[in-house]
Design a protein around this motif. Structure first.
Motif, PDB file in Angstrom:
ATOM      1  N   TYR A 224     -48.907  -0.782 -15.952  1.00  0.00           N
ATOM      2  CA  TYR A 224     -48.900  -1.955 -16.833  1.00  0.00           C
ATOM      3  C   TYR A 224     -50.081  -2.866 -16.487  1.00  0.00           C
ATOM      4  CZ  TYR A 224     -47.487  -6.276 -19.090  1.00  0.00           C
ATOM      5  OH  TYR A 224     -47.465  -7.414 -19.856  1.00  0.00           O
ATOM      6  N   ASN A 225     -50.231  -3.191 -15.191  1.00  0.00           N
ATOM      7  CA  ASN A 225     -51.344  -4.049 -14.773  1.00  0.00           C
ATOM      8  C   ASN A 225     -52.686  -3.416 -15.099  1.00  0.00           C
ATOM      9  OD1 ASN A 225     -49.741  -6.120 -13.760  1.00  0.00           O
ATOM     10  ND2 ASN A 225     -49.601  -5.169 -11.740  1.00  0.00           N
TER      11      ASN A 225
ATOM     12  N   MET B 177     -53.406  -1.361 -17.526  1.00  0.00           N
ATOM     13  CA  MET B 177     -53.658  -1.449 -18.968  1.00  0.00           C
ATOM     14  C   MET B 177     -53.964  -2.881 -19.402  1.00  0.00           C
ATOM     15  SD  MET B 177     -50.942   1.303 -20.472  1.00  0.00           S
ATOM     16  CE  MET B 177     -51.605   1.263 -22.144  1.00  0.00           C
ATOM     17  N   VAL B 178     -53.301  -3.863 -18.810  1.00  0.00           N
ATOM     18  CA  VAL B 178     -53.575  -5.270 -19.151  1.00  0.00           C
ATOM     19  C   VAL B 178     -55.027  -5.602 -18.812  1.00  0.00           C
ATOM     20  CG1 VAL B 178     -53.073  -7.657 -18.483  1.00  0.00           C
ATOM     21  CG2 VAL B 178     -51.199  -6.103 -19.039  1.00  0.00           C
ATOM     22  N   PHE B 179     -55.457  -5.230 -17.594  1.00  0.00           N
ATOM     23  CA  PHE B 179     -56.841  -5.527 -17.206  1.00  0.00           C
ATOM     24  C   PHE B 179     -57.830  -4.774 -18.095  1.00  0.00           C
ATOM     25  CE2 PHE B 179     -55.031  -6.510 -12.853  1.00  0.00           C
ATOM     26  CZ  PHE B 179     -55.199  -7.880 -12.990  1.00  0.00           C
TER      27      PHE B 179
ATOM     28  N   GLN C 230     -57.354  -3.839 -21.242  1.00  0.00           N
ATOM     29  CA  GLN C 230     -57.362  -4.465 -22.570  1.00  0.00           C
ATOM     30  C   GLN C 230     -58.186  -5.742 -22.575  1.00  0.00           C
ATOM     31  OE1 GLN C 230     -53.232  -4.917 -23.691  1.00  0.00           O
ATOM     32  NE2 GLN C 230     -53.227  -2.954 -24.764  1.00  0.00           N
ATOM     33  N   ARG C 231     -58.215  -6.426 -21.467  1.00  0.00           N
ATOM     34  CA  ARG C 231     -59.012  -7.653 -21.343  1.00  0.00           C
ATOM     35  C   ARG C 231     -60.483  -7.349 -21.045  1.00  0.00           C
ATOM     36  NH1 ARG C 231     -54.692 -10.900 -17.573  1.00  0.00           N
ATOM     37  NH2 ARG C 231     -53.129 -11.209 -19.200  1.00  0.00           N
TER      38      ARG C 231
ATOM     39  N   ASN D  19     -61.610  -6.206 -18.235  1.00  0.00           N
ATOM     40  CA  ASN D  19     -61.888  -6.593 -16.854  1.00  0.00           C
ATOM     41  C   ASN D  19     -62.094  -5.338 -16.001  1.00  0.00           C
ATOM     42  OD1 ASN D  19     -61.944  -7.655 -14.265  1.00  0.00           O
ATOM     43  ND2 ASN D  19     -60.439  -9.251 -14.755  1.00  0.00           N
TER      44      ASN D  19
ATOM     45  N   GLU E 188     -61.371  -5.537 -12.111  1.00  0.00           N
ATOM     46  CA  GLU E 188     -59.966  -5.445 -11.702  1.00  0.00           C
ATOM     47  C   GLU E 188     -59.422  -4.033 -11.880  1.00  0.00           C
ATOM     48  OE1 GLU E 188     -57.749  -7.293 -10.046  1.00  0.00           O
ATOM     49  OE2 GLU E 188     -59.374  -8.710  -9.704  1.00  0.00           O
TER      50      GLU E 188
END
Length: 109
Positions: free
Chosen positions: A44-45, A47-49, A51-52, A54, A57
């Protein structure tokens, strides 16, 4: 004029054997990566990074995986993440040209 084919050099399997050995290391390293990617909070983390956008990260998360030590290039798109793994240099020997493992994992449409 008739040309005789050039003779091939003698067969030497040493480089192939070394490549196989190095690739086995990459397979093991790939399994360590895949095992961690099965962890839902970690993924999850990641994919979040991604998508942003980043990249730092994303790289940090991947390089923080315990037991993962081979050089990894990481690329991602909205639909997939791509890992290119190469053997590490050992005792001054660089085996990076012998083989590589590319893992492409789809994570979106």
């Amino acid at each position: 004029m008739y040309h005789q084919p050039r003779p091939y050099p003698p067969v030497d399997t040493a480089m192939l054997t070394q490549s196989v050995n190095e690739f086995e290391t990459l397979l093991h390293q790939g399994l360590i990566l895949l095992d961690k990617l099965e962890n839902k909070p970690f993924s999850y983390n990641l994919m979040v990074f991604a998508q942003r956008g980043n990249k730092a990260e994303v790289r940090h998360l991947i390089h923080s995986i315990n037991g993962l030590y081979v050089p990894i290039q990481i690329n991602f798109t909205p639909s997939a993440i791509i890992f290119n793994m190469e053997p590490p240099a050992v005792d001054g020997q660089d085996y990076g040209n012998c083989c590589s493992l590319r893992i492409v994992l789809k994570w979106g449409k």
